[in-house]
Design a protein around this motif. Structure first.
Motif: not given
Lengths: 253, 197
Positions: A70, A76, A93-99, A120-121, A124
């Motif tokens: 990240r 992305p 996701l918190a570590a930096g994944a977007d999906k 998260v929607g 994602c």
């Protein structure tokens, strides 16, 4: 106009990139940060990282790898592999994944997709589907656990449910074509395109631009490949030049 | 310009790691907060957003950040809204009927028409470059009092809007490669000039 994406895939085991054939026979293929950075420079539209680690310590390492990738990546990053809970997905996701992509666990517990999507929607959440031609040649079934488990579930019925379950994208890997460099599973892709309006990423079997053109014409929104980029046979930008000549809309540098 | 501090709102509904990483690559100090006073006093404020309109508004109302953002727009204090962060500045959204947005832009958010791929996942042309999008909803025309650029996906939609040091992007500049980096750099430069006046 929305362009068609080329997505290099990094299979990660214990913090290293590996590559196998038909989900097996893994060989070391380098450092994930260096490779992600190189692909970004070479015109990748997105990076997919699949954690193939079989151990708990390997999965912990994957979080570190996501953080490190990240830091250098301004495109992305989609992460999948072995995600079995909402908390695990949220940590990635918190570590930096977007999906995040869910696969085997979604087959066993389909509500995981919806639970994750609520948090998260849908944009994602990627539903990863590994599909294999049925042994009688009649349609495709979902396979899980790195292809070792044939579920009997109809791959098309599963893909059709993706949107209502809460996924925002489908990563469709052909178990039969993966690692063969014989081209994407075009019939499978066309069939899946026919049952869902979600973006579909074609995966498994790419060797050159012609294969990618076939996949786009069959309805893929993006194409994923690993070996041809690891082996430095070609680059995303080189493939895009060829695809642009065939009339495919791509993001040029 | 040395180490500007960027305050990123942690509304619990956004993937902030990518936004933080993007500003750190540009040499900024980054602070993640949901505190209204910190946001009010921030030199540069970012409202990121992934998720749905209603939960986005809930998060802002709970923390009092709704008022802070309205004030910042009114006084032209540097603000960057990303994706849902743009949509929340509008009056309403088809995604959450009946929910009021911040209303600082006279626009309502609508869904992409049937027949185009949704979510829109990927790179779309914006002016002279390409930006990365991940959205199902958008605004169709540039609201009065704002400058803007369009992209096309089943017809034109608003790619980004600006006024003074307020920038609102439907796309994700933090995921838009070197083109996105230039845009962020430009916003920082414009904003730092404005706030030092």
């Amino acid at each position: 106009m929305l362009t068609q994406r080329i997505i290099p895939c990094l299979d990660i085991d214990n913090g290293r990139v590996v590559k196998g054939v038909k989900f097996a026979d893994l060989r070391d293929a380098g450092d994930p940060v260096e490779q992600a950075q190189r692909y970004q420079l070479d015109g990748a539209d997105e990076i997919v990282m699949l954690d193939v680690s079989a151990t708990t310590s390997g999965r912990a390492t994957a979080l570190e790898t996501v953080r490190a990738v990240r830091r250098v990546l301004s495109i992305p990053l989609s992460v999948g592999g072995g995600i079995r809970s909402v908390d695990h997905a949220l940590a990635l996701l918190a570590a930096g994944a977007d999906k995040v992509g869910v696969n085997s666990a979604a087959v066993e517990h389909p509500e995981l997709v919806g639970d994750l999507s609520d948090r998260v929607g849908a944009q994602c959440v990627v539903l990863s589907i590994d599909a294999a031609l049925r042994e009688d040649g009649n349609g495709w079934e979902v396979v899980t656990r790195a292809g070792t488990n044939r579920t009997g579930i109809d791959a098309l019925a599963w893909a059709q449910r993706a949107a209502e379950m809460g996924a925002g994208e489908i990563l469709l890997t052909s178990f039969d074509q993966d690692g063969t460099q014989d081209g994407y599973a075009i019939k499978l892709l066309e069939a899946v395109r026919g049952v869902t309006d979600l973006p579909v990423i074609a995966s498994g079997g790419a060797a050159h631009a012609r294969h990618m053109l076939d996949a786009f014409q069959a309805g893929a929104d993006a194409v994923l490949a690993a070996s041809i980029f690891h082996n430095q046979t070609t680059t995303p930008n080189q493939l895009k030049s060829e695809l642009a000549e065939s009339g495919v809309e791509v993001r040029m540098p | 310009m040395t180490d500007p501090e960027v305050v990123i709102l942690n509304t619990g509904i956004a993937n902030t790691a990518s936004v933080i990483a993007a500003f750190e690559r540009l040499g900024c100090r980054v602070l993640l907060t949901d505190d209204a006073d910190t946001a009010r006093n921030a030199e540069l404020l970012v409202l990121p957003g992934v998720g749905n309109f209603s939960s986005g508004m809930d998060a802002l109302l709970e923390t009092g950040l709704d008022q802070v953002i309205r004030e910042r727009v009114e006084h032209n204090r540097p603000l960057l809204g990303i994706c849902l962060g743009l949509q929340l500045l509008c009056t309403s959204s088809e995604e959450s009927p009946g929910v009021h947005g911040l209303g600082v832009m006279d626009a309502s958010v609508t869904r992409f028409p049937a027949g185009v791929r949704t979510p829109q996942h990927g790179w779309n042309a914006v002016g002279d470059g390409y930006a990365y999008y991940s959205n199902t909803y958008r605004i169709e025309s540039i609201p009065a009092g704002w400058d803007g650029i369009y992209s096309t996906h089943g017809g034109e939609f608003v790619a980004c809007l600006s006024r003074g040091s307020i920038l609102a992007c439907q796309f994700h500049p933090e995921l838009s490669g070197s083109w996105g980096e230039s845009l962020l750099r430009k916003w920082i430069r414009t904003s730092v000039e404005v706030s030092s006046c």
